[in-house]
Design an enzyme around this catalytic site. Structure first.
Site, mmCIF file in Angstrom:
data_model
loop_
_atom_site.group_PDB
_atom_site.id
_atom_site.type_symbol
_atom_site.label_atom_id
_atom_site.label_comp_id
_atom_site.label_asym_id
_atom_site.label_seq_id
_atom_site.Cartn_x
_atom_site.Cartn_y
_atom_site.Cartn_z
ATOM 1 N N LYS A 1 -13.425 9.139 106.864
ATOM 2 C CA LYS A 1 -13.907 8.810 104.962
ATOM 3 C C LYS A 1 -16.197 8.752 105.527
ATOM 4 C CE LYS A 1 -14.838 4.923 102.886
ATOM 5 N NZ LYS A 1 -16.546 5.078 101.909
ATOM 6 N N ASN A 2 -16.400 7.661 106.257
ATOM 7 C CA ASN A 2 -17.621 7.914 106.795
ATOM 8 C C ASN A 2 -18.394 8.939 107.384
ATOM 9 O OD1 ASN A 2 -17.625 6.337 104.683
ATOM 10 N ND2 ASN A 2 -18.162 4.682 106.106
ATOM 11 N N CYS B 1 -32.006 1.224 89.031
ATOM 12 C CA CYS B 1 -32.969 0.615 89.459
ATOM 13 C C CYS B 1 -33.088 -0.731 91.056
ATOM 14 C CB CYS B 1 -33.550 -0.065 88.594
ATOM 15 S SG CYS B 1 -33.041 -1.251 88.044
ATOM 16 N N ARG C 1 -29.990 -3.312 96.125
ATOM 17 C CA ARG C 1 -29.294 -2.086 97.144
ATOM 18 C C ARG C 1 -30.418 -0.994 97.767
ATOM 19 N NH1 ARG C 1 -24.218 0.187 94.692
ATOM 20 N NH2 ARG C 1 -24.124 0.535 96.952
ATOM 21 N N LYS D 1 -35.206 -1.376 110.694
ATOM 22 C CA LYS D 1 -34.167 -1.442 110.778
ATOM 23 C C LYS D 1 -32.980 -0.246 110.739
ATOM 24 C CE LYS D 1 -31.476 -4.106 107.381
ATOM 25 N NZ LYS D 1 -31.745 -4.814 106.244
ATOM 26 N N ASP E 1 -17.611 -3.498 108.905
ATOM 27 C CA ASP E 1 -16.589 -2.768 107.634
ATOM 28 C C ASP E 1 -15.185 -2.943 108.299
ATOM 29 O OD1 ASP E 1 -18.551 -1.556 106.342
ATOM 30 O OD2 ASP E 1 -18.292 0.976 107.046
ATOM 31 N N ILE F 1 -25.242 -7.316 108.290
ATOM 32 C CA ILE F 1 -25.542 -6.067 107.613
ATOM 33 C C ILE F 1 -26.200 -6.170 106.801
ATOM 34 C CG2 ILE F 1 -25.433 -3.543 108.054
ATOM 35 C CD1 ILE F 1 -25.099 -4.376 110.736
ATOM 36 N N ARG G 1 -10.076 4.518 97.371
ATOM 37 C CA ARG G 1 -11.497 4.968 97.655
ATOM 38 C C ARG G 1 -11.567 5.694 99.258
ATOM 39 N NH1 ARG G 1 -15.870 2.118 97.059
ATOM 40 N NH2 ARG G 1 -17.181 4.088 97.904
#
Ligand code: UD1
Length: 454
Positions: free
Chosen positions: A47-48, A151, A156, A196, A341, A363, A433
Site C-alpha cells: 500500500k505505502n 489546520c 499532524r 527528522k 506500522d 515515531i 484501507r
C-alpha cells in the site's frame, strides 16, 4: 484488452470486487480463537508504495503502467483524487484464477492536468494524498492542496514537506487551511537537509525534484523500501537518481519525464502482520512473494520470540510449533529499524508471551490506541509516556473491540486469533484501507474468521 474505468465510480469497484469505504463501514469481523495457521498466504503489493507510485503518474503526460497494485480502499480513494486532477485509468490483466491474488495492472495517463486543486473533502480522508503537492507544483507551477486533517501544522505536521519544497523555489502560503504554492518559473534543484526522517516529506521532495532544473540533494532522506520503489520508478521514467536506499539522494531533474512500466514491491507490513499472526497462534505458513530483506528487524524480533523464519523459493516461511512465545522488547525506528506500522501487531503477540516486554514508540506520539482494546481482551499492559510494558498473560478472552486505526485494528485480529472464545472487531473499514481480503487469506490457513455485514 483494457477496461476503461476512467469515468466509472472507481470507489465502488475498481477490480470488479466491491471494496467501498462507505459501505464497509458497518462491517464487523468475527473470530473464534485458538486455531493454528497452516498453509500459504499470498502477499499483496505494498500500500505505502502503491500510493506514491500512483501519484508519480502526475509527473508525465505519458502512460505509467503499474503492476501488482493491491485492491484497497486507500488506493481507490486516491484514484478519485487523482482523477480530479485529470488522470485517466485503464485496468487490464483480469485475474486468471480467482483463488490467487496477483495484483492488478493499472495504466495511468495524466496527459493534461485539468485541476491543480486538492480540496479538503478529499485530502482529509487520507494523509498520503497531500503528496500530490510536489508533483503539481513541479509540473504545473502551482497547486492548492488542503492540509491533511484541516489546520494540521503542529499535531499532524507537514512542515518538512513545505520546507523541502520551498528549498526548491516554491512560494508557499497558507490560506484557509490550504497550502497555496506557486513556482511560475519552475523549480530549481537545491540541497535539502531534513532535521527528522520523514517518509512523506522525502517522497514529496523527491517527486518534485525529478522535474526540477538541476540537481537536488536530499540529506537524512527516509530509507524505507517504499521510497526506494518510487525512486526506482522515477529512474525508469528518465530521472537520474543516485543513492537509492541510502539516506542521501542525488536527483538530477529532467524537463520532461517519460512513461514507464513498474511493479509495486511486496507489502512488508502485511508480511510482518501475518508473520506475527503465525507466531501468535503457532503453525506453519509460507508468505508467498514476501521478501526477508524488507523486514529484517521485525523478523529478528520474531526469531527471538521463538518463531522460525526461513527464506523459501517463493517467499518467507514462518513456523512456531511447541514452544511458547518469549518476551522481546523493541523500539520503533525509521527503516531499517523496527517499523512503527508493526508496533501494534507486535504488542498483540507479546500480550501472551511468557514474561514481560517493553515496547517503545519513537515515531508517532499517541500511537497506543490499541492498548485499551487489547486490555478488553484480557491483556496486561501499562502505558508510561512513549512506552508500554506488557506482562504476558496465559489466556486472552474473546470480547467486542473497536478498530481505531489501520494497524491498531489488525493487532486486535491477531489477539482475537489467540483468544479463547469469540472476538468481534467493529469498524472494519479501517482494515479495508490497508489489508486486501484479510479474512479470506486467514481463513484459508485454518483461522475461524468471517466478515459480518449488517
Ligand atoms: C508514512 C507511512 C506510514 C508510516 C510512516 C512512518 C504511507 C502512506 N504512510 O507516513 O504508514 O507509519 O511513514 O514509517 O507511506 N513529521 C513532521 N513533519 C512533517 C512530516 C512528518 O514532524 O512534515 C513527523 C511525523 O509527525 C512523525 C514522523 O515525522 O512523527 C514520521 O512521519 P512520516 O515518516 O512523515 O510519516 P508519513 O509519511 O505520514
Amino acid at each position: 484488452m483494457g477496461v476503461d474505468v476512467s469515468h466509472a465510480a472507481i470507489g465502488a469497484s475498481v477490480h470488479g470486487q466491491q471494496i467501498n469505504t462507505e459501505n464497509s463501514s458497518m462491517d464487523r469481523i468475527k473470530i473464534i480463537g485458538g486455531r493454528k495457521l497452516h498453509g500459504t498466504i499470498p502477499i499483496s503489493g505494498a500500500k505505502n508504495a502503491a500510493l506514491p507510485l500512483l501519484i508519480t503518474s502526475l509527473l508525465t503526460p505519458d502512460m505509467l503502467t503499474l503492476k501488482n497494485v493491491p485492491n484497497l480502499a486507500d488506493v481507490n480513494l486516491l484514484l478519485r483524487i487523482l482523477r480530479n486532477h485529470g488522470l485517466d485509468l485503464t485496468i487490464d490483466g483480469k485475474r486468471a484464477a480467482p483463488r490467487n491474488y496477483p495484483g492488478e495492472t493499472f495504466h495511468l495517463s495524466a496527459r493534461d492536468i485539468v485541476d491543480t486543486t486538492a480540496p479538503y473533502e478529499m485530502v482529509a480522508k487520507m494523509r498520503a494524498s497531500f503528496w500530490v503537492l510536489g508533483p503539481l507544483i513541479a509540473r504545473c507551477g502551482k497547486a492548492r492542496v488542503s492540509m491533511p486533517g484541516g489546520c494540521a501544522i503542529g499535531t499532524r505536521p507537514v512542515d518538512l514537506h513545505l520546507a523541502g519544497l520551498k528549498a526548491l523555489g516554491a512560494e508557499i502560503d497558507i490560506d484557509g487551511g490550504d497550502v497555496v504554492a506557486a513556482a511560475p518559473n519552475g523549480l530549481t534543484g537545491n540541497r535539502v537537509v531534513f532535521p527528522k526522517v520523514s517518509v512523506g516529506a522525502t517522497i514529496n521532495v523527491l517527486l518534485a525534484a525529478a522535474l526540477a532544473r538541476g540537481e537536488t540533494v536530499i540529506e537524512n532522506a527516509a530509507r524505507e523500501p517504499e521510497v526506494g520503489d518510487v525512486a526506482t520508478c522515477l529512474v525508469k521514467m528518465g530521472a537520474k537518481i543516485e543513492g537509492i536506499g541510502s539516506s542521501t539522494l542525488h536527483i538530477e531533474g529532467r524537463h520532461q519525464l517519460e512513461g514507464a512500466v513498474h511493479s509495486v514491491l511486496p507489502d512488508r507490513i502485511e508480511t510482518g502482520t501475518y508473520a506475527m499472526a503465525v507466531a501468535a497462534t503457532g503453525g506453519d505458513v509460507v508468505l508467498e512473494g514476501a521478501r526477508l530483506d524488507l523486514l529484517q528487524a521485525a523478523f529478528d524480533a520474531l526469531g527471538e520470540a521463538g518463531a522460525e523464519i526461513s527464506e523459501t523459493e517463493t517467499g518467507v516461511r514462518v513456523r512456531r510449533n511447541g514452544s511458547g512465545v518469549a518476551p522481546v522488547s523493541i523500539e520503533t525506528q525509521p527503516f531499517p529499524g523496527f517499523p512503527t506500522d508493526l508496533q501494534a501487531q507486535f504488542m498483540g503477540l507479546m500480550s501472551k508471551a511468557d514474561g514481560t516486554s517493553v515496547i517503545r514508540e519513537t515515531i508517532f506520539e499517541n500511537r497506543f490506541m490499541h492498548v485499551q482494546e487489547l486490555v478488553r481482551l484480557g491483556a496486561d499492559i501499562k502505558l508510561h509516556g512513549d512506552a508500554a510494558t506488557i506482562k504476558g498473560v496465559a489466556e486472552l478472552h474473546g470480547a467486542q473491540v473497536m478498530a481505531t486505526d489501520l494497524r491498531a485494528s489488525v493487532s486486535l485480529v491477531i489477539a482475537g486469533l489467540t483468544a479463547e472464545g469469540e472476538t468481534t472487531v467493529n469498524r472494519v473499514y479501517h482494515l479495508d484501507r490497508g489489508f486486501e481480503r484479510l479474512e479470506e487469506k486467514l481463513s484459508r490457513c485454518g483461522a475461524e474468521i468471517e466478515r459480518v455485514s449488517d
